[in-house]
Design a protein around this motif. Structure first.
Motif, PDB file in Angstrom:
ATOM      1  N   ASP A  37       3.159   7.229   7.488  1.00  0.00           N
ATOM      2  CA  ASP A  37       2.866   5.950   8.513  1.00  0.00           C
ATOM      3  C   ASP A  37       2.499   6.762   9.775  1.00  0.00           C
ATOM      4  N   LYS A  52      -6.408   5.567   0.043  1.00  0.00           N
ATOM      5  CA  LYS A  52      -5.463   4.708   0.894  1.00  0.00           C
ATOM      6  C   LYS A  52      -6.421   4.109   2.041  1.00  0.00           C
ATOM      7  N   ASN A  53      -5.961   3.510   2.686  1.00  0.00           N
ATOM      8  CA  ASN A  53      -6.816   3.087   3.896  1.00  0.00           C
ATOM      9  C   ASN A  53      -6.631   4.151   5.012  1.00  0.00           C
ATOM     10  N   PRO A  54      -7.394   4.436   5.698  1.00  0.00           N
ATOM     11  CA  PRO A  54      -8.795   3.807   6.051  1.00  0.00           C
ATOM     12  C   PRO A  54      -9.685   3.933   4.728  1.00  0.00           C
ATOM     13  N   LEU A  55      -9.548   5.203   4.095  1.00  0.00           N
ATOM     14  CA  LEU A  55     -11.010   5.395   3.173  1.00  0.00           C
ATOM     15  C   LEU A  55     -10.844   4.522   1.987  1.00  0.00           C
ATOM     16  N   ASN A  56      -9.639   4.310   1.282  1.00  0.00           N
ATOM     17  CA  ASN A  56      -9.752   3.362   0.114  1.00  0.00           C
ATOM     18  C   ASN A  56     -10.898   3.276  -0.791  1.00  0.00           C
ATOM     19  N   TRP A  57     -11.178   4.710  -1.383  1.00  0.00           N
ATOM     20  CA  TRP A  57     -12.287   4.718  -2.155  1.00  0.00           C
ATOM     21  C   TRP A  57     -12.159   3.829  -3.484  1.00  0.00           C
ATOM     22  N   THR A  95       0.996  -1.356  -0.001  1.00  0.00           N
ATOM     23  CA  THR A  95      -0.008  -0.053  -0.093  1.00  0.00           C
ATOM     24  C   THR A  95       0.807   1.264  -0.188  1.00  0.00           C
ATOM     25  N   THR A 114     -10.893   9.766   9.310  1.00  0.00           N
ATOM     26  CA  THR A 114     -10.468   8.641   9.271  1.00  0.00           C
ATOM     27  C   THR A 114     -11.611   7.390   8.844  1.00  0.00           C
ATOM     28  N   THR A 115     -12.955   8.258   8.493  1.00  0.00           N
ATOM     29  CA  THR A 115     -13.804   7.628   7.889  1.00  0.00           C
ATOM     30  C   THR A 115     -14.456   8.486   6.746  1.00  0.00           C
ATOM     31  N   THR A 116     -15.330   8.032   5.834  1.00  0.00           N
ATOM     32  CA  THR A 116     -15.915   8.643   4.783  1.00  0.00           C
ATOM     33  C   THR A 116     -16.876   9.681   5.323  1.00  0.00           C
TER      34      THR A 116
END
Length: 424
Positions: free
Chosen positions: A384, A259-264, A41, A318-320
């Motif tokens: 990171d 990228k994580n945590p979204l990873n759309w 990633t 950290t979230t959508t």
């Protein structure tokens, strides 16, 4: 057809829908290619951010000389030239994305598209040409609202284009690869824009009411404020700092959401881009409301504070859901730049509109040549530990942009607007 000849709005809408299609298409193709070439990633994020760093730097460097040349012709009366030539560049450069998808050319081919786009003047010349045409067709009193209205059409087109782009990207058949429908739609719309600007739009039908200050001079009225070079310098400084904050943050956001945590996925990318364009609507409403009782500089400060709050909150997303909440805080973030353009146009004669506005756009590009790699490297270094640190940096730079515009507000408040000189 004659009715449409004096309107820029159809051109701006069509071009921005096409641009929204291209942005989502390029973003997803880059993600796919970088994912295939990387085993981790972090490696994928580094590859994506490195691609956009090179692509954006080429896009910012190449238009400098062509933009100045086109602006010179624009101020000599060829008002359509700074619009038509960049549209040719848009058409040719976007055509390359079709070839990258269908023939599977390397994604680095798009760097050539950035060069072609830049040599034709790029967005800097195109938007400065549009703003110059709007400025010469409006009076000083209504100019801020008129420019903001053009931004509204631009934003609405981007909103609907972004909403549709993710779904169009996923359309494919046995004979057509994923993304081809979207890329071809973008190219087709740019071709329509080129035909409209070349053969339909007639600049000689636009009333030059924005040249009122020149008539003031000829009638013995001098506007000292409009010739204040200190105000011009401060407006440039504030605009550059704000563009650095917004541009740097938004460039990294394109990588951040993948990228994580979204990873759309493609649909989510389209919706996310659309959320950014809603700001055009709320900012237009803001200008209509605030202009009734607030000065231009006050409106700029409101917009900058709005962006500062939203981009600072983005550092902790950290979230959508939190992403859209952060976006909602930037509801007036678009107000500063068009209002700064309006203020600048009031400082110079109409024969210098195009050159002044293109110099502002090119100053953004020059600043971006430094800030794009800076933001990219900071993002990669903090990927990171704190991937949202670059957004905190943008909020700090925005606070710095507030200082010069505050000085302009104080200077204008203490200056007499006009001095009448008695004639014979």
């Amino acid at each position: 057809m004659r009715f449409l000849r004096k309107f820029l709005e159809p051109l701006v809408v069509c071009a921005q829908v096409s641009s929204a299609f291209f942005d989502t298409g390029l973003q997803m193709v880059v993600k796919e290619r970088c994912a295939n070439a990387s085993n981790s990633t972090d490696g994928e994020q580094t590859a994506i951010s490195n691609f956009y760093m090179t692509y954006n730097m080429l896009s910012k460097f190449m238009p400098i000389l062509p933009g100045l040349i086109l602006a010179r012709f624009g101020d000599k009366g060829y008002r359509k030239l700074p619009i038509v030539i960049p549209l040719i560049g848009y058409f040719l450069s976007r055509l390359l994305l079709v070839l990258v998808i269908t023939i599977e050319w390397p994604i680095e081919v798009m760097f050539g598209g950035a060069v072609i786009h830049g040599l034709c003047g790029g967005f800097a010349s195109y938007w400065a040409g549009v703003m110059a045409l709007v400025s010469v067709s409006t009076s000083e009193e209504e100019r801020s609202v008129r420019i903001m209205r053009m931004e509204l059409f631009y934003g609405l087109a981007g909103l609907f284009g972004s909403l549709a782009s993710g779904h169009l990207f996923q359309l494919y058949t046995v004979g057509l690869k994923q993304g081809v429908v979207l890329a071809v739609s973008s190219v087709t719309l740019y071709f329509i824009c080129l035909l409209y600007a070349t053969f339909v739009l007639k600049t000689d039908s636009i009333t030059l009411s924005g040249c009122r200050e020149d008539r003031r001079e000829s009638s013995g009225i001098i506007n000292h404020e409009s010739r204040d070079n200190i105000n011009i310098a401060l407006l440039f400084a504030s605009g550059i700092l704000y563009d650095i904050a917004v541009g740097g943050g938004m460039e990294i956001l394109a990588s951040f959401v993948l990228k994580n945590p979204l990873n759309w996925n493609a649909t989510q990318v389209g919706y996310g881009n659309a959320a950014g364009f809603i700001v055009f609507i709320t900012s237009f409403i803001g200008v209509k409301f605030f202009s009734k009782f607030a000065s231009d500089t006050t409106m700029i400060l409101i917009g900058m504070l709005s962006f500062t709050a939203g981009i600072y909150f983005m550092a902790f997303v950290t979230t959508t859901t939190l992403f859209y909440l952060a976006r909602s805080l930037t509801l007036f973030a678009l107000i500063p730049m068009p209002t700064i353009r309006s203020l600048l146009s009031k400082q110079v004669s109409c024969s210098s509109y195009a050159m002044t506005l293109i110099l502002l756009q090119l100053s953004f590009k020059l600043a971006g040549l430094v800030t794009t790699p800076m933001y990219t490297k900071i993002y990669q270094a903090t990927l990171d530990s704190s991937p949202g640190f670059v957004f905190t940096l943008s909020s700090i730079i925005t606070v710095a942009a507030i200082i010069p515009i505050s000085i302009v507000g104080c200077r204008i408040a203490h200056q007499p607007s006009y001095e009448r000189i008695q004639g014979n």
